[in-house]
Design a protein around this motif. Structure first.
Motif, PDB file in Angstrom:
ATOM      1  N   VAL A  49       1.860   6.696   7.573  1.00  0.00           N
ATOM      2  CA  VAL A  49       2.208   5.967   7.623  1.00  0.00           C
ATOM      3  C   VAL A  49       0.578   4.573   7.845  1.00  0.00           C
ATOM      4  CG1 VAL A  49       3.664   6.756   9.241  1.00  0.00           C
ATOM      5  CG2 VAL A  49       1.454   6.591  10.261  1.00  0.00           C
ATOM      6  N   ALA A  50       0.845   3.566   7.857  1.00  0.00           N
ATOM      7  CA  ALA A  50       0.522   2.090   7.312  1.00  0.00           C
ATOM      8  C   ALA A  50       0.156   1.861   9.173  1.00  0.00           C
ATOM      9  CB  ALA A  50       1.051   1.497   6.512  1.00  0.00           C
ATOM     10  N   GLU A  51      -1.335   1.163   9.418  1.00  0.00           N
ATOM     11  CA  GLU A  51      -1.680   1.000  10.339  1.00  0.00           C
ATOM     12  C   GLU A  51      -0.613  -0.346  10.131  1.00  0.00           C
ATOM     13  OE1 GLU A  51      -5.581   1.653  12.340  1.00  0.00           O
ATOM     14  OE2 GLU A  51      -6.288   2.489  10.277  1.00  0.00           O
ATOM     15  N   THR A  52      -0.682  -1.622   9.741  1.00  0.00           N
ATOM     16  CA  THR A  52       0.021  -2.540   9.478  1.00  0.00           C
ATOM     17  C   THR A  52       1.380  -2.983   9.449  1.00  0.00           C
ATOM     18  OG1 THR A  52      -0.364  -2.779   7.027  1.00  0.00           O
ATOM     19  CG2 THR A  52      -1.754  -3.140   8.025  1.00  0.00           C
ATOM     20  N   ASP A  53       1.798  -1.491   9.634  1.00  0.00           N
ATOM     21  CA  ASP A  53       3.467  -1.596   9.493  1.00  0.00           C
ATOM     22  C   ASP A  53       3.804  -0.993  11.344  1.00  0.00           C
ATOM     23  OD1 ASP A  53       3.881  -1.363   6.771  1.00  0.00           O
ATOM     24  OD2 ASP A  53       3.950   0.348   6.794  1.00  0.00           O
ATOM     25  N   GLN A  54       5.411  -1.027  11.724  1.00  0.00           N
ATOM     26  CA  GLN A  54       5.608  -0.980  12.747  1.00  0.00           C
ATOM     27  C   GLN A  54       6.215   0.202  12.920  1.00  0.00           C
ATOM     28  OE1 GLN A  54       8.684  -4.280  14.709  1.00  0.00           O
ATOM     29  NE2 GLN A  54       9.135  -2.551  15.916  1.00  0.00           N
ATOM     30  N   TRP A  55       5.141   1.114  14.114  1.00  0.00           N
ATOM     31  CA  TRP A  55       5.841   2.718  14.281  1.00  0.00           C
ATOM     32  C   TRP A  55       7.328   2.355  15.357  1.00  0.00           C
ATOM     33  CZ3 TRP A  55       0.542   5.074  15.618  1.00  0.00           C
ATOM     34  CH2 TRP A  55      -0.336   4.809  14.283  1.00  0.00           C
TER      35      TRP A  55
END
Length: 437
Positions: A49-55
């Motif tokens: 998962v990317a830190e810039t995406d919403q989890w």
């Protein structure tokens, strides 16, 4: 020494140590180490998962990569937002040599690569070794490429005894600036030469290389050692031995236990431990706390849920420690002398160079008893300064119970370290029992 009996039917499996040696060979830099750990977790069903995406708060395994650090975690089905974490902490970096920003150097007809000393390396162990080159480059478009030159390319030559007659009586004295610059060819130094070479190796244009994080590494592979092959010699055991064991444990736990886990198991492998952990990818940075908090919030949790989860969290900080050295036994505590193949060690220091206390000891003993592995205790000699780990940093920064453990080795911070061949497997078993809860 304290031990516990193995569970009936269990025995040492040398295949784990074989796999450790393959992991060490494939991980000549922290960036390679986290890429290899991620690939192993992908096979167990984890996804990046990317830190810039919403989890989202869905169940399953996820991981975050940032430079030379990785944090991976597994959320069981239906886990409440206040579910505590079980964390295994480690670090991916090892003391070594690092290529400088202006790398092209040389003198007297020798072409050299300018390097800086990283961490507390044993300088003499880098002399007269065949060295490759590894790390990462950053390209003009912002993309990153791993670099692996795993063949003899560089060498730091030692001065001949004829020109230093006192070396065997007065000891070797190395100047970090003058004596540690490796050679890699003949001729005059040419600006841009190393980057042109690297560009050819990874099939890019040299003009597109905008930055680099490169380091020499010994190309001699890990190997079993000793009359009965009961020892293992190899590079970067401090601390890729723990990274490998923790990755194997996490993958095993989620594959076998999955949704029945009472905790959220976590692997946190940081960079820059060897120079103080103060970076965005170090244990003293925000990465672990950010990931844990976002996991709580993604499952609909509040600050109260976050506080409850952290209050019930336990971290095993796994790093190599010192086995008693047969030639320097006086440097060790006379009543605490860990031995190779004696099982993982519990590290204790009342001045909090290690985070272990009595309650943490109870956690570790329970884990080893459930795993059926022997264990030992390490305390440093009162007259010798004690090293430290990510343990006290993790405990203080996040307010979570932390216990310092590891595997006892010889030649710590050498370019080639030594451990018992059974101990990596013992550690992985203990970490598996810990993550299972």
């Amino acid at each position: 020494m304290s031990t516990s009996a193995r569970r009936p039917g269990t025995r040492f499996d040398r295949s784990h140590t074989d796999d450790l040696m393959a992991f060490l060979s494939a991980s000549p830099s922290p960036y390679h180490a986290v890429a290899n750990a991620a690939a192993r977790l992908e096979k167990a069903g984890f996804r990046q998962v990317a830190e810039t995406d919403q989890w989202d708060g869905a169940a399953g395994g996820r991981y975050v990569l940032r430079g030379g650090a990785i944090v991976a975690w597994y959320v069981p089905e239906g886990a409440p937002a206040h579910t505590p974490f079980r964390i295994v902490g480690a670090h991916t970096d090892s003391p070594n040599l690092r290529v400088k920003p202006l790398p092209d150097s040389g003198a007297y007809g020798w072409r050299q690569v300018a390097v800086e000393v990283y961490g507390g390396t044993l300088l003499n162990t880098w002399l007269d070794r065949d060295l490759g080159l590894a790390g990462r480059i950053t390209l003009r478009d912002g993309s990153i490429r791993l670099v692996t030159v795993d063949r003899p390319l560089l060498r730091v030559p030692q001065l001949a005894v004829h020109l230093d007659r006192s070396v065997n009586t007065d000891g070797l004295k190395l100047d970090r600036q003058r004596h540690m610059q490796p050679i890699w060819g003949l001729g005059d130094a040419l600006e841009g030469d190393l980057m042109r070479f690297v560009a050819d190796e990874v099939d890019v244009e040299a003009a597109d290389i905008m930055g680099w994080d490169l380091m020499p590494h010994p190309v001699e592979p890990p190997a079993y050692l000793g009359r009965d092959r009961e020892l293992v010699a190899g590079p970067r055991m401090d601390n890729l031995l723990s990274v490998h064991a923790a990755t194997a444990a996490l993958a095993s736990v989620v594959t076998t236990a999955g949704g029945d886990l009472p905790y959220i198991p976590v692997l946190a492998a940081f960079d820059h431990e060897e120079n103080g952990s103060q970076s965005d990818t170090g244990a003293d940075g925000p990465l672990l706390g950010s990931v844990l908090e976002r996991s709580v919030l993604a499952r609909g949790g509040s600050y109260e849920d976050r506080s409850r989860a952290f209050a019930g969290t336990v971290c095993l900080s796994s790093d190599t420690g010192h086995a008693v050295h047969p030639n320097y036994a006086e440097r060790h505590d006379p009543t605490h002398q860990p031995r190779a193949n004696g099982g993982p060690i519990l590290k204790v220091n009342v001045n909090m160079r290690y985070a272990t206390d009595g309650a943490g000891r109870a956690v570790f003993v329970d884990v080893c008893e459930r795993a059926g592995v022997p264990w030992q205790t390490f305390v440093s000699n009162n007259a010798m300064p004690c090293g430290t780990t990510i343990g006290p940093i993790t405990a203080a920064r996040h307010g979570i119970t932390t216990v310092d453990i590891g595997v006892a080795i010889l030649s710590m911070h050498s370019a080639r370290e030594l451990c018992g061949a059974d101990d990596p497997f013992h550690l992985a078993n203990a970490l598996t029992a810990f993550l299972e809860g």
